[in-house]
Design an enzyme around this catalytic site. Structure first.
Site, PDB file in Angstrom:
ATOM      1  N   SER A 117       0.863  -1.174   0.000  1.00 40.80           N
ATOM      2  CA  SER A 117       0.000   0.000   0.000  1.00 40.80           C
ATOM      3  C   SER A 117       0.905   1.232   0.000  1.00 40.80           C
ATOM      4  CB  SER A 117      -0.942  -0.026   1.204  1.00 40.80           C
ATOM      5  OG  SER A 117      -1.761   1.113   1.235  1.00 40.80           O
TER       6      SER A 117
ATOM      7  N   LYS B  15      -4.702   2.983  -2.869  1.00 43.63           N
ATOM      8  CA  LYS B  15      -3.841   2.487  -1.784  1.00 43.63           C
ATOM      9  C   LYS B  15      -4.658   2.232  -0.513  1.00 43.63           C
ATOM     10  CE  LYS B  15      -1.280   1.428  -3.938  1.00 43.63           C
ATOM     11  NZ  LYS B  15      -0.366   0.272  -4.086  1.00 43.63           N
TER      12      LYS B  15
ATOM     13  N   TYR C 124      -4.928   7.741  -6.870  1.00 45.73           N
ATOM     14  CA  TYR C 124      -3.873   6.886  -6.318  1.00 45.73           C
ATOM     15  C   TYR C 124      -4.119   6.616  -4.839  1.00 45.73           C
ATOM     16  CZ  TYR C 124       0.710   5.316  -4.721  1.00 45.73           C
ATOM     17  OH  TYR C 124       1.726   4.603  -4.136  1.00 45.73           O
TER      18      TYR C 124
END
Length: 315
Positions: free
Chosen positions: A173, A206, A202
């Site tokens: 992550s 994550k 993004y």
């Protein structure tokens, strides 16, 4: 306000982490262990494979480009004297993910460690996957979810021959997981998605990695699967290739060399003590941490898991 301060404090402590008490020379011999590292031809994936080879694991480098992978395999051979094995994997194509899993399982019955390491960061917002998903969410979350599920029979077989009786899934992550939750209408292309910045998308992906890793832990713990997610740290890698010159300038003062980024995921994937951290978010360098509060919402996790299953059911 209290939650926001806690989030900022966690992020700050990981931006400038304390010196690691873990080093790769503590990793036990991995002879007989079969490992896949996605995105292993560059950055922390390549560093992860290097250490695994040094400790005698049989490692598959799952990457999209054969030429880039072969160059990395040759370089690693020169450093370690050992060969990684190329596995063609395009995480932005669900059909490609299935082909990769089937190819692997035609060669191996067991998988002991899966590093879901590959990732796309900040590409142009007009880029989508072959199946029409946001490129970052499709690659980072959906592709890895599908790959893990397809490989589960091999992971379940692998835990039978692991010294500690477990197989492990380690999902890379980011500290970006602290800055976004899930906005369902942005998973596919459309007006809502186009209003988001590549950085927002993004961060969402994550965060999604953390949620899915916890769901894998929850659903397979009684079958001997250990699933963790990790923030590898802020690193000097090719992942920044889509960043602007200004972005690169401001982040360069907080970046660490790529080998640092491999530390936390190697710790998660190989060390005996980390079987006690199933479902946890691990942070630089090789420490147990905690993501933002929403990541631990079981209702949200169930909703995302069900949505992902629906996306891949006919693929």
């Amino acid at each position: 306000m209290g939650a926001q301060l806690s989030t900022f404090s966690s992020f700050a402590s990981q931006t400038f982490p304390p010196k690691s008490t873990f080093s790769t020379d503590q990793i036990p011999d991995l002879s007989g262990r079969v490992v896949i590292v996605t995105g292993g031809n560059t950055g922390i994936g390549k560093e992860t494979i290097k250490v695994l080879l040094e400790h005698n694991a049989k490692v598959y480098m799952a990457s999209r480009s054969r030429d880039k992978a072969q160059a990395a395999i040759d370089d690693l051979k020169s450093q370690t004297g050992k060969d990684a094995i190329y596995l063609e994997l395009d995480l932005s194509s669900l059909a490609g993910v299935r082909r990769a899993a089937e190819e692997f399982m035609s060669k191996e019955r067991e998988l002991h460690i899966l590093f879901n390491n590959a990732g796309v960061m900040w590409p142009p917002v007009d880029l989508v996957t072959e199946d029409g998903y946001d490129l970052q969410f499709g690659t980072n979350v959906i592709g890895h979810f599908f790959f893990t599920e397809l490989l589960m029979p091999a992971l379940l077989a692998g835990k039978e021959t692991s010294p500690d009786g477990h197989a492990r899934v380690v999902t890379t992550s980011s500290s970006g997981a602290y800055f976004h939750t899930l906005q369902w209408e942005t998973f596919v292309d459309g007006p809502a998605r186009r209003k988001k910045t590549p950085m927002d998308l993004y961060h969402q992906s994550k965060f999604g990695n953390v949620v899915v890793a916890r769901q894998v832990a929850k659903r397979y713990a009684d079958k001997g699967i250990i699933s963790t997610s990790v923030n590898p740290g802020n690193l000097k890698t090719d992942l920044l290739r889509h960043a602007s010159a200004i972005q690169k300038f401001f982040v360069k003062f907080m970046l660490y060399p790529a080998p640092y980024g491999a530390l936390t995921q190697l710790w998660a994937g190989t060390m005996p003590e980390t079987i006690n951290y199933n479902g946890q978010f691990l942070v630089p360098w090789a420490r147990q941490g905690r993501c933002r509060a929403e990541a631990y919402d079981d209702e949200l996790g169930e909703q995302l898991w069900n949505w992902l299953q629906e996306q891949v059911k006919d693929k």
